[in-house]
Scaffold this active site. Structure first.
Site, PDB file in Angstrom:
ATOM      1  N   CYS A 179       0.800  -1.402   0.061  1.00 52.90           N
ATOM      2  CA  CYS A 179       0.013   0.025   0.075  1.00 52.90           C
ATOM      3  C   CYS A 179       0.956   1.213   0.039  1.00 52.90           C
ATOM      4  CB  CYS A 179      -0.939  -0.128   1.148  1.00 52.90           C
ATOM      5  SG  CYS A 179      -2.526   1.004   0.859  1.00 52.90           S
ATOM      6  N   HIS A 211      -3.509  -5.098   1.775  1.00 53.98           N
ATOM      7  CA  HIS A 211      -2.892  -4.195   2.495  1.00 53.98           C
ATOM      8  C   HIS A 211      -2.764  -5.273   3.973  1.00 53.98           C
ATOM      9  CE1 HIS A 211      -6.563  -2.184   4.603  1.00 53.98           C
ATOM     10  NE2 HIS A 211      -6.512  -3.614   4.852  1.00 53.98           N
TER      11      HIS A 211
END
Lengths: 239, 415
Positions: free
Chosen positions: A97, A194
């Site tokens: 991310c 993530h």
């Protein structure tokens, strides 16, 4: 990928004070767990942003973060230089991310274009809307992995240059741009899946461990629970 | 504004519809009526909350964790002075506030729990006398504002109301930042500890490092923000008032966390003129809060329900729970947030040595987490299976929001 693993595999979590928003610690714990389960001694090292980043680690982990901390982390990493030296030593870097974005040439934080570490051939900007939800797709066949499953939550869009390969062809979710997700080049791999992405993708964790140890393959583990989790999440997105 | 004279009539009608809808909701078993009544009333009179709040002395309680319990304690403490309206079902958005005030009729006092996203709006509508700010930490980030952004929103909301008195947690840098622009004589600081610090390593004012020192002290490396000296503190299981007098507070609710909530409630009540000595026995009479901490006997097992909805509150639940067989139940439905990655922000190792059962829609996420954490566990499909799997005696249940509600329903809506 260090020479001999004297003293075991060194897993370095980069800046948990800045880049840890969504259970990012999980990836470090999972890598250490899976290494030790194979009898590979593993040491985990958490390096805060006010400390020098060692450049002799075997695996470096970068997590997600809010805009302010992301920009600050990029600044500190550029000044520190340790991550670039580690990459030159062919260390494995797994970035998630915000951490993935800052490995590229540029990214956006708080509306400003920020310089990244320029370690892989990507650049990121803002998308029309936030991508939040399940993320799934087929991994680059040269990596020999089963489908990726994860959860994404980001406002960025990432453009891949010719120097990297997309990690995944997206079947659910957005990833880089709705078509591809993540990127990899040599021993650097980034993803929008993530937080503890490796919890749902133990084969990806093992790939990183293979890269770091130089092994072709690792002994099998009892993956009853991760396999059940994978099956459940992939079924939930119709795969 | 259109014709002012219309408002009272419109308001009266809105209140009547609101109450009727709430009563219907309860009578038909569709809900407790705390949302639907308010929603209908506000369709008829958009300023209904402001009209219902007018003339009352109001305290608002907001924060990521502990607000339902602190609201309950504060309402109990203000009860010393007279009737208190409160949204005791945890319906903490403006529809819930409207419903609570409409249902209570005319009361001089009101204590309202406010979802942290709605604080600005509710301050505007209710013109409170006191606002209690408990803490800010990550909570359902896939849809909630990020923590630093929330602290900024609070700060802006409060800046517009300098006369509101703030009762704020000196141990949470995000809260101190939010309250930091307020006139100093309109802030009362309390210290209730901060178990979860992973969302406040970075100064929200300047981006510098927050350094933590001895005895709960902390300061930004650049000097923009530091821990204020608290007037209300906890010492050896007692609540110490600003005059330095320690008070023994005997609670039925478990844990130091709840003692901190009690201290906060006493600090808020003190601003209304309530003496702690008068309020403390009332706090001790609170046995459960919207089903939380409730104890129910089932087949010889004494089941206690603890709600844990984010990393900070899981750490608190481990602190409150007895060393006993423990069921963990996790869902990821809309009210819970769809993302389970926070499981890796929680260290489950305090559960080692206890019999651990896992359940809920997302039990597999929990199973993988516990395996990595070195906590042995058994997967059970239902609550009944969990009860059958443990010996007679205490069964602690720690669940996130909808998993908690599911289990509560199985226990026939305890309390």
């Amino acid at each position: 990928m260090s020479s001999d693993l004297n003293g075991g595999l060194q897993i370095v979590w980069v800046y948990p004070d800045l880049l840890s928003t969504y259970g990012d610690r999980g990836n470090m714990l999972i890598l250490a767990h899976r290494a030790r389960a194979r009898g590979i001694p593993a040491q985990t090292i958490e390096v805060r942003s006010d400390q020098r980043l060692p450049d002799q680690g075997d695996i470096y982990l970068l997590g997600g973060g809010e805009d302010g901390p992301q920009a600050l982390a990029a600044q500190r990493l550029l000044t520190d230089g340790g991550l670039a030296r580690a990459a030159a030593n062919r260390a494995v870097i797994f970035a998630v991310c915000a951490g993935y974005q800052l490995l590229g040439s540029t990214f956006f934080a708080k509306g400003d274009k920020c310089p990244g570490l320029d370690m892989i051939d990507i650049s990121s900007d803002r998308g029309p809307s936030r991508a939040v939800g399940e993320l799934a797709g087929d991994v680059d066949p040269t990596l020999g992995l089963p489908p990726l499953t994860g959860f994404e939550n980001h406002g960025g869009r990432t453009h891949l240059g010719p120097g990297v390969k997309p990690l995944v062809r997206v079947t659910t979710g957005v990833g880089n741009d709705g078509v591809t997700e993540g990127a990899w080049s040599e021993t650097i791999l980034g993803t929008y899946a993530h937080g503890p992405a490796l919890a749902r993708n133990p084969a990806l964790a093992d790939l990183l461990l293979c890269w770091a140890t130089g092994e072709q393959s690792l002994g099998p583990l009892d993956d009853t629970w991760p396999d059940r989790l994978r099956a459940e999440r992939l079924t939930a997105v119709g795969r | 504004m259109s014709d002012e004279k219309k408002l009272p009539l419109r308001t009266a009608f809105a209140v009547s519809v609101s109450k009727t809808a709430a009563a219907l909701s309860r009578a038909t078993g569709r809900g407790d009526g705390s949302v639907i009544g308010g929603r209908l009333g506000m369709m008829i009179d958009p300023d209904l909350l402001a009209h219902l709040a007018a003339g009352r002395e109001i305290a608002l309680v907001s924060g990521t964790n502990g607000k339902t319990t602190t609201t309950r304690f504060t309402a109990a403490a203000l009860g010393v002075l007279g009737d208190v309206a409160t949204n005791s079902f945890g319906a903490n958005m403006p529809t819930g506030h409207t419903s609570a005030l409409a249902r209570a009729g005319a009361t001089r006092y009101a204590v309202l729990e406010v979802d942290e996203h709605y604080l600005a709006q509710v301050i505007q509508a209710t013109e409170p006398r006191v606002v209690a700010l408990l803490n800010l930490s990550r909570d359902q980030l896939d849809r909630a504002k990020e923590v630093a952004m929330m602290a900024d929103l609070w700060r802006q909301a409060l800046a517009a109301h300098p006369k509101v008195h703030i009762v704020a947690n000196a141990d949470d840098p995000m809260v101190v930042y939010a309250a930091g622009a307020h006139p100093a004589d309109e802030v009362t600081w309390f210290s209730a500890g901060q178990r979860w610090q992973d969302d406040s390593h970075v100064c929200p004012a300047c981006g510098g490092h927050i350094q933590r020192g001895e005895a709960g002290g902390w300061a930004c490396a650049n000097g923009d923000l530091r821990r204020p000296s608290p007037q209300w503190t906890l010492l050896d299981g007692e609540v110490v008032a600003p005059d330095g007098v320690p008070h023994e507070v005997k609670l039925q609710l478990p844990g130091t966390v709840n003692l901190g909530n009690a201290a906060t409630a006493l600090a808020v009540a003190a601003k209304f003129g309530v003496n702690p000595i008068d309020a403390i026995p009332r706090l001790g009479s609170v046995a459960s809060v919207a089903g939380r901490y409730a104890q129910v006997e089932r087949d010889g097992r004494l089941v206690r329900l603890l709600l844990a909805k984010n990393p900070a509150s899981w750490l608190e639940a481990f602190e409150m729970a007895d060393v006993a067989p423990t069921l963990l139940a996790i869902n990821a439905r809309d009210p819970d947030g769809l993302d389970t990655s926070w499981l890796y922000d929680v260290d489950f190792s305090p559960l080692r040595g206890r019999q651990v059962l896992v359940s809920g829609d997302r039990a597999m996420d929990l199973a993988v987490r516990l395996e990595i954490n070195g906590v042995p566990f058994t997967h059970v499909k239902t609550f009944a299976d969990a009860v059958a799997a443990v010996p007679q005696g205490r069964l602690e249940v720690i669940a996130n929001y909808t998993a908690f509600q599911d289990i509560r329903a199985e226990l026939d809506r305890v309390l």
